[in-house]
Scaffold this active site. Structure first.
Site, PDB file in Angstrom:
ATOM      1  N   SER A  41      32.239  34.751  41.014  1.00 29.39           N
ATOM      2  CA  SER A  41      33.621  34.350  41.274  1.00 29.39           C
ATOM      3  C   SER A  41      33.949  32.955  40.764  1.00 29.39           C
ATOM      4  O   SER A  41      35.119  32.616  40.590  1.00 29.39           O
ATOM      5  CB  SER A  41      33.924  34.429  42.774  1.00 29.39           C
ATOM      6  OG  SER A  41      33.012  33.639  43.515  1.00 29.39           O
ATOM      7  N   ASP A 320      39.533  26.935  48.306  1.00 31.11           N
ATOM      8  CA  ASP A 320      39.408  27.773  49.506  1.00 31.11           C
ATOM      9  C   ASP A 320      38.080  27.443  50.175  1.00 31.11           C
ATOM     10  O   ASP A 320      37.562  26.346  50.009  1.00 31.11           O
ATOM     11  CB  ASP A 320      39.560  29.269  49.165  1.00 31.11           C
ATOM     12  CG  ASP A 320      38.494  29.781  48.195  1.00 31.11           C
ATOM     13  OD1 ASP A 320      37.454  29.109  48.028  1.00 31.11           O
ATOM     14  OD2 ASP A 320      38.698  30.850  47.589  1.00 31.11           O
ATOM     15  N   HIS A 323      35.315  28.138  46.887  1.00 31.26           N
ATOM     16  CA  HIS A 323      35.595  27.964  45.466  1.00 31.26           C
ATOM     17  C   HIS A 323      36.273  26.635  45.160  1.00 31.26           C
ATOM     18  O   HIS A 323      37.156  26.209  45.903  1.00 31.26           O
ATOM     19  CB  HIS A 323      36.466  29.118  44.952  1.00 31.26           C
ATOM     20  CG  HIS A 323      35.843  30.456  45.159  1.00 31.26           C
ATOM     21  ND1 HIS A 323      36.252  31.322  46.163  1.00 31.26           N
ATOM     22  CD2 HIS A 323      34.811  31.058  44.525  1.00 31.26           C
ATOM     23  CE1 HIS A 323      35.501  32.416  46.109  1.00 31.26           C
ATOM     24  NE2 HIS A 323      34.619  32.277  45.136  1.00 31.26           N
TER      25      HIS A 323
END
Length: 356
Positions: A41, A320, A323
């Site tokens: 991610s 977040d 990340h």
């Protein structure tokens, strides 16, 4: 000899040179013909969008600072690799594999997938994802398409041998595998040093598969401080420490084994170049102990859909719960591209890798 040029002409010369340089820059050829991205991610730019998974972010407020708004990037703006491809001179970002088409694939493709790991089972509790093994299979599909576009194998091999292959993966093998003993048995089977050995050996095989497919320039990233994310601090508690010690100490052996592996590959595969890059940097002056958006989405670490994030996003390390922000991604990208510090780029940075 005394200059006979008038003052205005003296001013005009540097202005003209600047304009000429600007024109050359605008028509500049990228430093490498293509850039391929493998990872999780931290690098995903939309490959998970159509999967049934809790690890996708094609919704607001993700992308609030990106021109196309939510694209599937796990950030308020750009990923680290978005910055790197611009530093390398590419005009456009690399397309996600799931949306790659036409001649654009000659410039590179992004195969990264949220929740993916080196191990195939990693992240399976999150739903669909493309593990590294599958990402490499997807690359072979792209190689076939590139070969068709270029007309023959030799032209395609020459093209691919000059590209950079970026591999940034392994975090999920810890946070979405090893440190979830209720879902995975790896922590019962392996002590942390043994697990790191198993992971790095599998990654070695995967890198060699890419080598056998024509890759020659590898930028391989170590793991960041996975125990310092806001989500880790919230879930595990820090007992007064700035980070979750057991997470950081558990993952440390991975980097300790990855560096010698890359040295060994450089010795054994003499026509290829492997370099180690450290994605951790100094957070001096930035908010590092909390996230910019309101979390609770996905597995709890993602932004809540349509929530309102903080206004000073360029002052946060974390967008977040896990990340990084656009601002942090830019800092790490510039380090990977141009750092001369051996602890950040060894044996060379991406700019020098491009010249190899």
């Amino acid at each position: 000899m005394e200059s006979k040029l008038k003052p205005l002409e003296l001013v005009a010369i540097p202005v003209l040179l600047a304009l000429l340089n600007l024109g050359n820059w605008a028509n500049a050829v990228p430093q490498v013909p293509c850039y391929f991205i493998f990872g999780d991610s931290l690098s995903d730019n939309g490959n998970n969008n159509k999967l049934v998974t809790s690890a996708k972010v094609n919704y607001s407020p993700y992308g609030i600072d990106f021109p196309q708004r939510p694209t599937g990037r796990f950030s308020n703006g750009r990923t680290m690799h978005d910055f790197i491809v611009k530093l390398l001179g590419f005009e456009d970002y690399m397309p996600p594999f799931t949306e790659s088409e036409g001649k654009n694939i000659l410039n590179g493709v992004n195969y990264a997938s949220g929740a993916a790991g080196i191990r195939d089972e990693t992240g399976q509790h999150r739903g669909g994802r493309f593990p590294l093994t599958e990402q490499i299979k997807n690359h072979k599909t792209i190689i076939s398409r590139i070969t068709a576009l270029m007309g023959n194998d030799s032209a395609a091999k020459s093209h691919l041998s000059r590209c950079i292959y970026s591999v940034q993966i392994g975090s999920n093998d810890y946070i979405n595998n090893y440190f979830k003993p209720e879902l995975y048995n790896t922590s019962q089977r392996y002590a942390p040093p043994e697990y790191a050995t198993v992971l790095v050996q599998q990654l070695s095989d995967q890198l060699k598969t890419l080598y056998d497919s024509g890759a020659r320039k590898f930028a391989v990233y170590g793991l960041g401080l996975i125990g310092c994310t806001p989500d880790a601090r919230s879930v595990y508690g820090t007992e007064g420490a700035p980070c979750v010690v057991k997470l950081n100490e558990g993952a440390t052996p991975f980097n300790e084994r990855l560096k010698p592996l890359l040295d060994q590959l450089n010795r054994n595969l003499t026509d290829a170049k492997f370099t180690f890059l450290n994605p951790s940097g100094s957070a001096a002056g930035l908010v590092a102990d909390s996230s910019c958006c309101q979390t609770g989405g996905g597995g709890g670490e993602l932004c809540l859909p349509n929530s309102k994030p903080c206004d000073n996003r360029n002052q946060y390390v974390f967008w977040d719960g896990v990340h990084p922000s656009d601002a942090w991604n830019e800092l790490v990208a510039k380090s990977a591209y141009g750092s001369e510090k051996p602890e950040e780029a060894q044996p060379f940075n991406i700019q020098k890798l491009a010249l190899q």
